[in-house]
Scaffold this active site. Structure first.
Site, PDB file in Angstrom:
ATOM      1  N   HIS A  67      26.168  27.288   6.877  1.00 22.05           N
ATOM      2  CA  HIS A  67      24.834  26.917   7.163  1.00 22.05           C
ATOM      3  C   HIS A  67      24.639  26.242   8.299  1.00 22.05           C
ATOM      4  O   HIS A  67      23.277  26.108   8.912  1.00 22.05           O
ATOM      5  CB  HIS A  67      24.346  26.401   5.615  1.00 22.05           C
ATOM      6  N   ASP A 121      29.811  28.845   1.527  1.00 24.29           N
ATOM      7  CA  ASP A 121      29.461  28.093   2.813  1.00 24.29           C
ATOM      8  C   ASP A 121      30.440  27.661   3.670  1.00 24.29           C
ATOM      9  O   ASP A 121      30.625  26.517   3.616  1.00 24.29           O
ATOM     10  CB  ASP A 121      28.449  26.978   2.121  1.00 24.29           C
ATOM     11  N   SER A 212      27.108  17.751   6.981  1.00 21.66           N
ATOM     12  CA  SER A 212      27.434  19.310   6.839  1.00 21.66           C
ATOM     13  C   SER A 212      28.553  19.526   7.781  1.00 21.66           C
ATOM     14  O   SER A 212      28.581  19.459   8.885  1.00 21.66           O
ATOM     15  CB  SER A 212      26.033  20.116   7.141  1.00 21.66           C
TER      16      SER A 212
END
Length: 260
Positions: A67, A121, A212
């Site tokens: 992502h 992901d 992230s």
């Protein structure tokens, strides 16, 4: 210049969005660490602005979250990205290397409705040039099995420290942060993802905006890639399981042309 500035604003806007199980962005409940404590950690940046974290797998390959290349749901040209390696600071020192190519998991799912759903992901990044290993720049091996609940792990990154608002510069650390997270049962997190996700942390020890793609580590092995969090960075977080995706990662690494 306009396009690059727009991408930076788009990225910051994307990473500051609220909601349940949003992409992860900060370290909460931890403290500053030296890069020697996590020499595999890198910062993904667009024109000097930190976007995501990542982990060094070998001299020209980084593992991160899929992502990180979909800002507001739209795929971004990998050539807009570079990594900073070998520094605890996102602003200085270490080395900057441009991204050459990215392979995102072919079954990556990014849906937004009642929950922010991220499946598979994970992404593998090829750098434009090889890294030189030092005590501040080191690869990390891939774990082969998911950790048992109750095991202690270590997450690192440059994510927000006091809340999920990515627009507040006071919440974004310049220096690398680390936090110990207890592995939870998979169904302890907001959504059940089976063996493909690892759930870790609690309301006071977790990750947040801009963490992230960063590493979740046990015994100096990469067990997870930072993927999702609660709306206010006050809940256990989810990590894409490296053991679950291990074969995919190894095949993706092999598929890149080798540097001469």
């Amino acid at each position: 210049m306009f396009i690059e500035s727009f991408l930076i604003l788009l990225a910051l806007n994307f990473l500051s969005a609220g909601g349940v199980n949003r992409p992860e962005e900060r370290i909460v409940g931890g403290g500053p660490i030296e890069i020697e404590q996590a020499p595999w950690q890198v910062s993904f940046q667009i024109r000097g602005h930190h976007i995501c974290g990542g982990s060094i797998y070998n001299a020209d390959t980084i593992i991160t979250a899929a992502h990180c290349f979909f800002l507001s749901g739209a795929w971004q040209d990998p050539r807009h990205y570079e990594i900073r390696a070998g520094s605890k600071s996102i602003k200085s020192n270490g080395i900057l290397v441009k991204v050459a190519a990215v392979k995102v998991h072919e079954y990556y799912v990014h849906k937004e409705n009642q929950f922010f759903v991220l499946q598979n992901d994970i992404a593998v990044v090829r750098l434009s040039e090889r890294l030189q290993f030092t005590n501040k720049v080191q690869p990390i091996p891939l774990a082969e099995s998911n950790p048992e609940p109750g095991t202690m792990s270590f997450a690192t990154g440059w994510g927000n420290m006091y809340g999920a608002d990515a627009g507040d510069a006071n919440k974004i650390p310049i220096h690398l942060q680390g936090v110990k997270l207890r592995i939870q049962s998979p169904n302890f997190c907001v959504r059940f993802h089976g063996q493909s996700k690892i759930c870790a942390g609690d309301s006071k020890h977790t990750i947040c905006t801009h963490d992230s793609g960063g590493p979740l580590v046990i015994n100096r092995q990469l067990v997870g890639v930072t993927s999702g969090r609660g709306p206010n960075c006050d809940r256990p977080a989810t990590f894409s399981s490296v053991p679950y995706h291990r074969e995919w990662i190894l095949n993706a690494v092999k598929s890149f042309p080798q540097h001469v």
